[in-house]
Design an enzyme around this catalytic site. Structure first.
Site, PDB file in Angstrom:
ATOM      1  N   PRO A  90       0.880  -1.376  -0.060  1.00 55.71           N
ATOM      2  CA  PRO A  90      -0.006   0.041  -0.022  1.00 55.71           C
ATOM      3  C   PRO A  90       0.806   1.357  -0.119  1.00 55.71           C
ATOM      4  O   PRO A  90       0.330   2.212  -0.206  1.00 55.71           O
ATOM      5  CB  PRO A  90      -0.692  -0.095   1.113  1.00 55.71           C
ATOM      6  CG  PRO A  90      -0.108  -1.216   1.885  1.00 55.71           C
ATOM      7  CD  PRO A  90       0.541  -2.048   1.144  1.00 55.71           C
ATOM      8  N   GLU A 117       2.165  -7.459   8.872  1.00 58.26           N
ATOM      9  CA  GLU A 117       2.138  -6.031   8.847  1.00 58.26           C
ATOM     10  C   GLU A 117       3.296  -5.623   7.769  1.00 58.26           C
ATOM     11  O   GLU A 117       3.424  -4.363   7.501  1.00 58.26           O
ATOM     12  CB  GLU A 117       2.872  -5.560  10.268  1.00 58.26           C
ATOM     13  CG  GLU A 117       2.094  -5.879  11.267  1.00 58.26           C
ATOM     14  CD  GLU A 117       0.309  -5.700  11.105  1.00 58.26           C
ATOM     15  OE1 GLU A 117      -0.243  -4.715  11.028  1.00 58.26           O
ATOM     16  OE2 GLU A 117      -0.336  -6.660  11.368  1.00 58.26           O
ATOM     17  N   ARG A 155      -3.730  -8.614 -20.492  1.00 55.87           N
ATOM     18  CA  ARG A 155      -4.605  -8.084 -21.715  1.00 55.87           C
ATOM     19  C   ARG A 155      -3.820  -7.419 -22.678  1.00 55.87           C
ATOM     20  O   ARG A 155      -4.297  -7.089 -23.764  1.00 55.87           O
ATOM     21  CB  ARG A 155      -5.728  -7.176 -21.055  1.00 55.87           C
ATOM     22  CG  ARG A 155      -6.515  -7.824 -19.937  1.00 55.87           C
ATOM     23  CD  ARG A 155      -7.372  -6.805 -19.496  1.00 55.87           C
ATOM     24  NE  ARG A 155      -8.744  -6.655 -20.438  1.00 55.87           N
ATOM     25  CZ  ARG A 155      -8.740  -5.434 -20.771  1.00 55.87           C
ATOM     26  NH1 ARG A 155      -7.980  -4.554 -20.797  1.00 55.87           N
ATOM     27  NH2 ARG A 155      -9.781  -5.420 -21.947  1.00 55.87           N
ATOM     28  N   ASP A 170     -10.253   0.297 -24.816  1.00 55.50           N
ATOM     29  CA  ASP A 170     -10.753   0.254 -23.605  1.00 55.50           C
ATOM     30  C   ASP A 170     -10.709   1.670 -22.908  1.00 55.50           C
ATOM     31  O   ASP A 170     -10.042   2.682 -23.227  1.00 55.50           O
ATOM     32  CB  ASP A 170      -9.809  -0.470 -22.479  1.00 55.50           C
ATOM     33  CG  ASP A 170      -9.938  -2.029 -22.885  1.00 55.50           C
ATOM     34  OD1 ASP A 170     -10.879  -2.447 -23.432  1.00 55.50           O
ATOM     35  OD2 ASP A 170      -9.196  -2.676 -22.379  1.00 55.50           O
TER      36      ASP A 170
HETATM   37 CL1  6GU Z   1      -0.221  -3.864  -3.283  1.00 53.02          CL
HETATM   38  N1  6GU Z   1      -1.171  -4.237  -0.715  1.00 53.02           N
HETATM   39  C1  6GU Z   1      -1.880  -4.131   0.170  1.00 53.02           C
HETATM   40  N2  6GU Z   1      -1.710  -4.992   1.397  1.00 53.02           N
HETATM   41  N3  6GU Z   1      -2.886  -3.241   0.455  1.00 53.02           N
HETATM   42  C2  6GU Z   1      -3.053  -2.482  -0.756  1.00 53.02           C
HETATM   43  C3  6GU Z   1      -2.331  -2.730  -1.895  1.00 53.02           C
HETATM   44  C4  6GU Z   1      -1.090  -3.583  -1.842  1.00 53.02           C
HETATM   45  N4  6GU Z   1      -2.922  -1.749  -2.544  1.00 53.02           N
HETATM   46  C5  6GU Z   1      -3.683  -1.170  -2.173  1.00 53.02           C
HETATM   47  N5  6GU Z   1      -3.867  -1.425  -1.057  1.00 53.02           N
END
Ligand code: 6GU
Length: 251
Positions: A90, A117, A155, A170
């Protein structure tokens, strides 16, 4: 294209990666997808993959030695050019259409899915070439993002989609969203398929699709309009939507 995915939960990929387009791509030999269980690189009797974080804070961190050994094991049979190593996180760069097209140019990709984590940051520092996120929310692991990215990338491999180059039309391919689509019947619960789509007039249909795509983008994703390549005709339409909006708000 060969894609190696390192995960603690390889079984999560069973459904999505064996259905539909992903399956067709594998069946046609266009996608060689290999799953690797990170736990297979442990050496202790408990097969330990994680440990508590320095500085506290709770949760568990995937150990640098195990994950590095797993990555090196998977990378050891890479022929000449080292493939991109993507860390699902994230904290990564936000994945988009452009990245999907770019990644599809590679012969091989390696994707690392974190759980718990996170992963000891030295793995990122030593081994990772790109840190990728799929959106501004937190998921419990990188497995779903990895599946999303595999789908979006393949794709763009020639031969994966039925009609050659279908991905060029697209949403997002030219910076704006696609307009609405219809199939038979011509009327459903009082709603008719727009006349222009039944006209056979290709120029008119193209103009209509552009207009509807712009309208959707204006309504749902105005942020895209800052960077989308727009013609003078597009700008006139957007000005019209702005006026209509202002009128509607007065009423
Ligand atoms: Cl790549 N990993 C995690 N754990 N949460 C996320 C993500 C990735 N992308 C958005 N939220």
């Amino acid at each position: 294209m060969r894609i190696d995915i390192l995960t603690l939960f390889p079984a999560m990929f069973d459904g999505p990666m064996t259905e539909s387009m992903l399956w067709k791509a594998r069946d046609r030999g266009l996608l060689d997808l290999r799953l690797h269980n990170i736990r297979d690189w442990t050496t202790d009797p408990h097969r330990t993959v994680d440990d508590t974080p320095y500085g506290g804070g709770g949760g568990m961190i995937m150990k640098a030695d195990i994950v590095t050994r797993a990555l090196e094991g998977v990378l050891s049979d890479s022929a000449s050019v080292p493939p991109p190593v993507l860390l699902m996180s994230p904290q990564g760069r936000l994945f988009n259409h452009r990245m999907a097209v770019e990644l599809a140019q590679h012969e091989r990709l390696v994707m690392l899915c974190g759980r718990y984590e996170g992963i000891d940051d030295r793995v990122r520092a030593l081994m990772v070439t790109d840190e990728v996120s799929i959106g501004d929310y937190v998921l419990t692991g990188g497995e779903l993002p990895a599946m999303v990215i595999v789908d979006a990338v393949i794709r763009h491999i020639p031969g994966v989609l039925g009609a050659e180059g279908a991905a060029d039309h697209d949403s997002h391919a030219d910076g704006i969203l696609e307009g609405p689509q219809y199939t038979r019947p011509v009327e459903f619960r009082g709603l008719r398929v727009p006349e222009v789509l039944q006209s056979g007039d290709h120029a008119a249909m193209q103009a209509w699709r552009r207009e509807e795509g712009l309208r959707r983008t204006w309504r749902n994703r105005p942020d895209l309009l800052r960077t989308a390549p727009l013609s003078d005709a597009d700008r006139l339409l957007l000005a019209k939507y702005a006026r209509e909006d202002a009128e509607a708000r007065k009423r």
